[in-house]
Structure formats: structure tokens, C-alpha cells
Write an enzyme that holds these catalytic residues in place. Structure first.
Site, mmCIF file in Angstrom:
data_model
loop_
_atom_site.group_PDB
_atom_site.id
_atom_site.type_symbol
_atom_site.label_atom_id
_atom_site.label_comp_id
_atom_site.label_asym_id
_atom_site.label_seq_id
_atom_site.Cartn_x
_atom_site.Cartn_y
_atom_site.Cartn_z
ATOM 1 C CE LYS A 13 32.608 -5.460 -10.337
ATOM 2 N NZ LYS A 13 31.133 -5.702 -10.320
ATOM 3 N NE ARG A 88 32.658 -11.931 -10.830
ATOM 4 C CZ ARG A 88 32.769 -10.874 -11.760
ATOM 5 N NH1 ARG A 88 33.722 -10.697 -12.201
ATOM 6 N NH2 ARG A 88 31.518 -10.592 -11.913
ATOM 7 N NE ARG A 127 25.724 -4.317 -17.247
ATOM 8 C CZ ARG A 127 26.726 -4.687 -16.411
ATOM 9 N NH1 ARG A 127 27.583 -4.160 -15.940
ATOM 10 N NH2 ARG A 127 26.305 -6.083 -16.068
ATOM 11 N NE ARG A 161 27.655 -8.099 -19.023
ATOM 12 C CZ ARG A 161 28.271 -8.146 -17.908
ATOM 13 N NH1 ARG A 161 28.855 -6.994 -17.668
ATOM 14 N NH2 ARG A 161 28.257 -9.049 -17.078
ATOM 15 N NE ARG A 172 25.895 -11.013 -13.894
ATOM 16 C CZ ARG A 172 25.391 -10.058 -14.319
ATOM 17 N NH1 ARG A 172 24.373 -9.933 -14.929
ATOM 18 N NH2 ARG A 172 26.282 -8.976 -14.352
HETATM 19 P P1 ADP Z 1 29.753 -3.430 -12.833
HETATM 20 O O1 ADP Z 1 30.928 -3.229 -13.909
HETATM 21 O O2 ADP Z 1 29.827 -3.354 -11.526
HETATM 22 O O3 ADP Z 1 28.810 -4.592 -13.248
HETATM 23 P P2 ADP Z 1 28.662 -1.065 -14.288
HETATM 24 O O4 ADP Z 1 29.747 -0.053 -14.315
HETATM 25 O O5 ADP Z 1 28.525 -1.651 -15.771
HETATM 26 O O6 ADP Z 1 28.802 -2.060 -12.947
HETATM 27 O O7 ADP Z 1 27.373 -0.213 -14.040
HETATM 28 C C1 ADP Z 1 26.112 -1.102 -14.176
HETATM 29 C C2 ADP Z 1 25.208 -0.400 -14.698
HETATM 30 O O8 ADP Z 1 24.731 0.831 -13.890
HETATM 31 C C3 ADP Z 1 25.429 0.444 -15.952
HETATM 32 O O9 ADP Z 1 24.357 0.625 -16.741
HETATM 33 C C4 ADP Z 1 25.878 1.677 -15.632
HETATM 34 O O10 ADP Z 1 25.711 2.898 -16.629
HETATM 35 C C5 ADP Z 1 24.915 2.206 -14.371
HETATM 36 N N1 ADP Z 1 25.623 3.040 -13.360
HETATM 37 C C6 ADP Z 1 26.977 3.126 -12.781
HETATM 38 N N2 ADP Z 1 27.299 3.558 -11.698
HETATM 39 C C7 ADP Z 1 26.001 4.307 -11.414
HETATM 40 C C8 ADP Z 1 25.732 5.107 -10.443
HETATM 41 N N3 ADP Z 1 26.440 5.655 -9.707
HETATM 42 N N4 ADP Z 1 24.225 5.668 -10.584
HETATM 43 C C9 ADP Z 1 23.530 4.896 -11.370
HETATM 44 N N5 ADP Z 1 23.776 4.215 -12.500
HETATM 45 C C10 ADP Z 1 24.994 3.699 -12.521
HETATM 46 P P1 ADP Z 2 29.722 -7.977 -13.414
HETATM 47 O O1 ADP Z 2 29.105 -6.996 -14.496
HETATM 48 O O2 ADP Z 2 28.678 -8.992 -12.924
HETATM 49 O O3 ADP Z 2 30.485 -7.383 -12.322
HETATM 50 P P2 ADP Z 2 31.633 -9.132 -15.372
HETATM 51 O O4 ADP Z 2 31.663 -8.422 -16.751
HETATM 52 O O5 ADP Z 2 32.901 -8.833 -14.540
HETATM 53 O O6 ADP Z 2 30.309 -8.930 -14.611
HETATM 54 O O7 ADP Z 2 31.659 -10.797 -15.447
HETATM 55 C C1 ADP Z 2 30.855 -11.273 -16.202
HETATM 56 C C2 ADP Z 2 30.968 -12.956 -16.196
HETATM 57 O O8 ADP Z 2 32.238 -13.317 -16.750
HETATM 58 C C3 ADP Z 2 30.867 -13.496 -14.536
HETATM 59 O O9 ADP Z 2 29.456 -13.820 -14.616
HETATM 60 C C4 ADP Z 2 31.497 -14.761 -15.068
HETATM 61 O O10 ADP Z 2 30.951 -15.880 -15.509
HETATM 62 C C5 ADP Z 2 32.802 -14.353 -15.743
HETATM 63 N N1 ADP Z 2 33.708 -13.766 -14.986
HETATM 64 C C6 ADP Z 2 34.534 -12.683 -15.119
HETATM 65 N N2 ADP Z 2 35.349 -12.379 -14.069
HETATM 66 C C7 ADP Z 2 35.584 -13.510 -13.528
HETATM 67 C C8 ADP Z 2 36.303 -14.236 -12.809
HETATM 68 N N3 ADP Z 2 37.265 -13.254 -11.920
HETATM 69 N N4 ADP Z 2 36.119 -15.314 -12.086
HETATM 70 C C9 ADP Z 2 35.367 -16.228 -12.875
HETATM 71 N N5 ADP Z 2 34.581 -15.841 -13.480
HETATM 72 C C10 ADP Z 2 34.765 -14.442 -13.967
#
Ligand code: ADP
Ligand code: ADP
Ligand code: ZN
Length: 217
Positions: A13, A88, A127, A161, A172
Site C-alpha cells: 500500500k 481498518r 522491509r 519497524r 497483525r
Molecule cells: P504496506 O504499506 O502495505 O504495509 P509496503 O509498501 O511497505 O506495504 O511494502 C512492504 C514491503 O514489501 C516493503 O519492503 C516493500 O519494499 C516491499 N514491496 C512492496 N511492493 C512489492 C512488490 N510488488 N513486490 C515485492 N516487494 C514489494
Molecule cells: P501496515 O504496514 O501493517 O499496513 P501501518 O503502518 O498502516 O501498517 O500501521 C501500523 C500500526 O499502526 C498498526 O498495526 C496499528 O497499530 C496502527 N494503525 C495504523 N492505522 C490504523 C488504523 N486505521 N486503525 C487503528 N490502528 C492503526
């Protein structure tokens, strides 16, 4: 244009939201990044939510809804935004609808990124993120173009993280299945849910999202 990117932890995302920021001039509203910034600043909110985040649980709806309501009202959101990590829960989705109705704004697309669990585990384990702008990278799949320098902001400090540790990752996934997946029917019933195959390479996923964004509502 207002979008939601939905998907489990590690689906990509944040990566795709940053691309859309650059390609379409939309603003990324990433609740996780906002909370981590509050924690880094040592604000009262940050201290309150740190333990919850590190354990992989969700921060209370009220806290998140207030944070987004305040953010969405700022002028830079007028040209459109990408919600990344919000909503969420069903109450968050309902609160978002109210907020948008009050502002006479609508949601154009809710884009679900589907990635299987083995791939998610691999992505989260590798990551790392820019400490300054939150851009995420991967040890194998997405390294900065210049070693040690963020492509987006030039920052040189990177962090892993705490909630990407395997113990928190399982929690999660469970939270996603139990609390977040139930919002999918909410958007499907309204005909605005679109699904992309998030298993491909970053560029390939970006192309699928571009096609949705370019299509009529
Ligand atoms: P989210 O915001 O949904 O938690 P991230 O964008 O942070 O996910 O992506 C999670 C990890 O996977 C990061 O290390 C990112 O560089 C990697 N990543 C994101 N998209 C891809 C993809 N299409 N293929 C492989 N790795 C990816
Ligand atoms: P991910 O890479 O898993 O998608 P985020 O960076 O979006 O993670 O979120 C990290 C953490 O921040 C979540 O596990 C939660 O504890 C908190 N968080 C983020 N967005 C929300 C939300 N919309 N509602 C509740 N908690 C949230
Ligand atoms: Zn950066």
C-alpha cells in the site's frame, strides 16, 4: 480523485501510494506513518499508542478518526488523497463516509491489493523505511537507487519497524482477518471495490492501479 488502498500488512500500500503521489499529485494519508511520527516526536498521543502498535493491535477508533478528520480538512487534500491504512474497521469506514458527506466529497475507488501470506511474511521480514519520509524499501525487492540514500527525500537514515518482528506480524495478520477484512463487503456492495493482483513486481502492480485510476468510476 479520492482513493483507498486496502490490503494486509506488507501488501504494498505505502509503496503504491507514494507512486500515486508522484504520478497524480494526490496526497498520501498514511495513518501508520502519522502515528509513528507522533511517537518519534514523543507527543502524548505517540506515547499512548506506541505499545499498542508494537504489539500489532489496533489503536482505538476514536483516536484514528479524529486524526484523519483533522488531516482531511487541510487545504492540500482538496485535489485528492490516497488513504493508506485507513479505514481498518467498520466503525472507521462509517466515520469516513460521514466526514466525506459533510465535506461533499466522494470516494472514487477502493483498491484491494491481494498478496498471499508467504509473500507478505517475506516482504515484512526484509522491509526497511526511510526515517525521514517513511518510504519503504526491501533488502531484495526494492533497494534505493543510490545505496544508503532515500530515492524520494535524500534521507540517509533507515529503520526497521518493531512491529515487523515475526511475533507481531502474526498478530497483525489476525487483526486484518478479524477486524479489517469485514469492511470489504461494505465497499463491494456499493460497487466501488476493485481488486489488483499484488503478487507481481512493483511496476506491474502500479500498472494495474493506473488502469483503475484511469477508468471511469
Ligand atoms: P504496506 O504499506 O502495505 O504495509 P509496503 O509498501 O511497505 O506495504 O511494502 C512492504 C514491503 O514489501 C516493503 O519492503 C516493500 O519494499 C516491499 N514491496 C512492496 N511492493 C512489492 C512488490 N510488488 N513486490 C515485492 N516487494 C514489494
Ligand atoms: P501496515 O504496514 O501493517 O499496513 P501501518 O503502518 O498502516 O501498517 O500501521 C501500523 C500500526 O499502526 C498498526 O498495526 C496499528 O497499530 C496502527 N494503525 C495504523 N492505522 C490504523 C488504523 N486505521 N486503525 C487503528 N490502528 C492503526
Ligand atoms: Zn525518504
Amino acid at each position: 480523485m479520492n482513493l483507498i488502498l486496502l490490503g494486509p500488512p506488507g501488501a504494498g500500500k505505502g509503496t503504491q501510494a507514494k507512486r500515486l503521489e508522484q504520478s497524480h499529485g494526490l496526497v498520501q494519508l498514511a495513518t501508520g506513518d502519522m502515528l509513528r511520527a507522533a511517537t518519534a516526536r514523543g507527543s502524548e498521543l505517540g506515547l499512548k499508542v506506541k505499545a499498542i502498535m508494537d504489539s500489532g493491535q489496533l489503536v482505538p477508533d476514536g483516536v484514528i478518526i479524529d486524526m484523519i478528520a483533522e488531516r482531511i480538512a487541510r487545504p492540500d487534500c482538496r485535489n485528492g488523497f490516497i488513504l493508506d491504512g485507513f479505514p481498518r474497521t467498520v466503525p472507521q469506514a462509517e466515520a469516513l463516509d460521514e466526514m466525506l458527506a459533510e465535506r461533499r466529497q466522494t470516494l472514487d475507488h477502493v483498491i484491494l491489493m491481494q498478496v498471499d501470506e508467504a509473500a507478505l511474511i517475506d516482504r515484512l521480514a526484509g522491509r526497511f523505511s526511510c526515517k525521514n519520509c517513511g518510504a519503504s524499501y526491501h533488502e531484495r525487492y526494492h533497494r534505493p537507487q543510490a545505496e544508503g540514500v532515500c530515492d524520494l527525500c535524500g534521507g540517509c537514515e533507515f529503520v526497521h519497524r518493531p512491529d515487523d518482528r515475526p511475533e507481531a506480524v502474526e498478530a497483525r495478520f489476525e487483526v486484518y482477518r478479524r477486524q479489517t477484512a469485514p469492511i470489504l463487503p461494505y465497499y463491494r456492495d456499493r460497487g466501488i471495490l476493485r481488486t489488483v493482483d499484488g503478487m507481481g513486481e512493483i511496476d506491474e502492480v502500479a500498472r494495474q492501479i493506473e488502469a483503475i485510476v484511469a477508468s471511469a468510476k
